[in-house]
Design an enzyme around this catalytic site. Structure first.
Site, PDB file in Angstrom:
ATOM      1  N   PHE A 288      -0.394  25.534  23.522  1.00 36.30           N
ATOM      2  CA  PHE A 288      -0.482  26.986  23.733  1.00 36.30           C
ATOM      3  C   PHE A 288      -0.988  27.195  25.152  1.00 36.30           C
ATOM      4  O   PHE A 288      -2.033  26.659  25.524  1.00 36.30           O
ATOM      5  CB  PHE A 288      -1.477  27.647  22.770  1.00 36.30           C
ATOM      6  CG  PHE A 288      -1.781  29.090  23.129  1.00 36.30           C
ATOM      7  CD1 PHE A 288      -1.145  30.127  22.470  1.00 36.30           C
ATOM      8  CD2 PHE A 288      -2.678  29.420  24.156  1.00 36.30           C
ATOM      9  CE1 PHE A 288      -1.398  31.454  22.811  1.00 36.30           C
ATOM     10  CE2 PHE A 288      -2.930  30.744  24.508  1.00 36.30           C
ATOM     11  CZ  PHE A 288      -2.286  31.758  23.829  1.00 36.30           C
ATOM     12  N   GLU A 289      -0.244  27.988  25.893  1.00 38.84           N
ATOM     13  CA  GLU A 289      -0.715  28.366  27.229  1.00 38.84           C
ATOM     14  C   GLU A 289      -0.098  29.698  27.573  1.00 38.84           C
ATOM     15  O   GLU A 289       1.096  29.898  27.313  1.00 38.84           O
ATOM     16  CB  GLU A 289      -0.186  27.392  28.303  1.00 38.84           C
ATOM     17  CG  GLU A 289      -0.928  26.112  28.476  1.00 38.84           C
ATOM     18  CD  GLU A 289      -0.301  25.206  29.546  1.00 38.84           C
ATOM     19  OE1 GLU A 289       0.890  25.336  29.841  1.00 38.84           O
ATOM     20  OE2 GLU A 289      -1.038  24.376  30.076  1.00 38.84           O
TER      21      GLU A 289
END
Ligand SMILES: Nc1nc2c(ncn2[C@@H]2O[C@H](COP(=O)(O)OP(=O)(O)OP(=O)(O)O)[C@@H](O)[C@H]2O)c(=O)[nH]1
Ligand SMILES: [Mg+2]
Length: 401
Positions: A288-289
């Site tokens: 997740f970014e």
């Protein structure tokens, strides 16, 4: 008109009025969490007002009109220049389909942001058909140039093969995989330079089989832009040492050669417990970014990546893009430019980020079990992040540790 038909017309009128009333009552009964903006302000957790983002009240304010009215969508002009991005194989199609469904249902159906898919091979028709049918924005499909998914000329491929064999025998996760190494190197140094990504300012990385457990009632891209955030995370943890034994040496070499790239007021204390001598292995979990593409394309970041790449650890060890991105964010950015999204509830096997705070979870219609929340458990680095940023942990965190 006979009295029978007058009665008939009257019934019809009453029925129409009744239906109209029912429609209005049911529409206005859709619960709109008016107070979420206050809950969402990152400074809610701060002990002191060290934030450099005076505009947080605006930026942290969810755009209720667009966020809760699916049919309205976000007016084009309101959107940030941003895209989702997924690196995937054709065989990942059903796993990425699940992720897209989650992202659309919890967020993107109200915004219609684009989605870029990247692959080292051509995407097949099934992949394109299925994903395009699920994404509410425009989809783009790109093949990765060979020179971004192959060995640079300075790498000794024999040595690299021996390392894989040895790490395979030692049962190090993905230690024997060649493609995993190309993937980690690609995510570390190239995805943001793919021609399809060049027109965007922000990205949100999505992997196959992730879940989002809460509504996202604001636009995180907008939040990033308006608050000058460059990198964000929801989960952090310690890296597996055997995959990165010389990474920190390489980082120190880079810092020695480019002291001008190291930011003042950085997050060194998140990464090191002895002022930079050794790496404590803390990193943000990069599956997740949400981040700034312009930052990744900056001279600072490219010099950093190229310096690491020449040291060979993507192939002679098994450096992951998570520690590589995290160390860059920790050293090249100011502390305030990294953001923790408590409100974004997320799962990637085997860890869960379930927002701390019961009222927040209710408001956002979360369906995660708070006791699964990884944030305050021993193997997470999120407490350390809070500590170095003088942030107060959210109420109720003790019950989740
Ligand atoms: N095109 C392509 N994509 C890949 C390849 N290997 C991995 N990926 C993608 O790269 C991302 C990371 O790979 P994953 O296999 O999820 O790695 P991981 O998250 O460390 O491990 P998991 O726990 O298995 O999810 C995912 O989006 C994958 O779909 C590959 O060889 N080719
Ligand atoms: Mg994964």
């Amino acid at each position: 008109m006979s009295s029978g038909s007058v009665r008939y017309v009257r019934y019809l009128l009453f029925a129409a009025l009744g239906l109209t009333l029912f429609f209005f009552v049911s529409r206005s009964a859709i619960p709109i969490p008016e107070n979420i903006s206050l809950e969402l302000s990152p400074n809610t957790y701060k002990d002191t007002s060290t934030s450099t983002s005076p505009s947080h009240n605006n930026a942290g304010t969810p755009e209720h009109n667009t966020a809760v009215t699916p049919s309205a969508g976000a007016p084009q002009g309101n959107r940030v220049n941003a895209t989702f991005v997924t690196l995937a194989r054709n065989s990942d199609v059903w796993e990425i389909a699940k992720s897209i469904r989650n992202v659309e249902d919890r967020f993107n159906r109200d915004y219609h942001y684009d989605w870029v898919f990247l692959n080292d091979k051509e995407f097949d028709e099934t992949f394109k058909k299925v994903t395009t049918s699920l994404v509410s924005g425009t989809t783009h499909y790109g093949v990765i140039p060979r020179e971004h998914w192959s060995y640079p000329e300075w790498i000794d491929q024999d040595k690299a093969r021996k390392v894989r064999e040895d790490m395979g025998e030692r049962k190090i996760i993905y230690g024997d995989s060649e493609s995993y190494r190309h993937m980690c190197r690609y995510e570390s140094g190239f995805f943001f330079r793919h021609p399809l990504m060049l027109n965007y300012e922000y990205y949100w990385r999505v992997e196959p089989s992730i879940e989002l457990y809460c509504d996202i009632s604001f636009d995180p891209f907008r939040y990033m832009k308006e608050n000058d955030k460059k990198y964000s995370f929801v989960l952090s943890l310690f890296e597996y040492y055997d995959t990165i034994p010389t990474l920190w040496d390489s980082v120190k070499k880079f810092m020695g050669n480019h002291p001008e790239h190291v930011a003042e007021g950085n997050s060194m204390d998140f990464l090191s417990d002895d002022g930079g001598k050794t790496y404590n292995k803390c990193h943000f979990w990069s599956n997740f970014e949400i981040g700034s593409l312009e930052w990744l394309r900056s001279k600072e970041y490219i010099d950093y990546f190229e310096s690491l790449d020449h040291d060979g650890g993507f192939f002679y060890e098994r450096w992951g893009d998570a520690p590589v991105h995290s160390i860059a964010a920790g050293l090249l950015l100011k502390k305030e430019q990294i953001h923790f999204f408590n409100e974004i509830a997320y799962y990637h096997i085997p860890f869960t980020h379930c927002p701390t705070g019961e009222q927040l979870r209710m408001d956002l219609k979360c369906h995660c079990n708070p006791s699964d929340n990884f944030d305050w458990k021993g193997y997470s680095c999120t407490s350390r992040y809070f500590h170095i940023n003088n942030m107060k942990k959210p109420e109720g965190y003790e019950d989740e540790s």
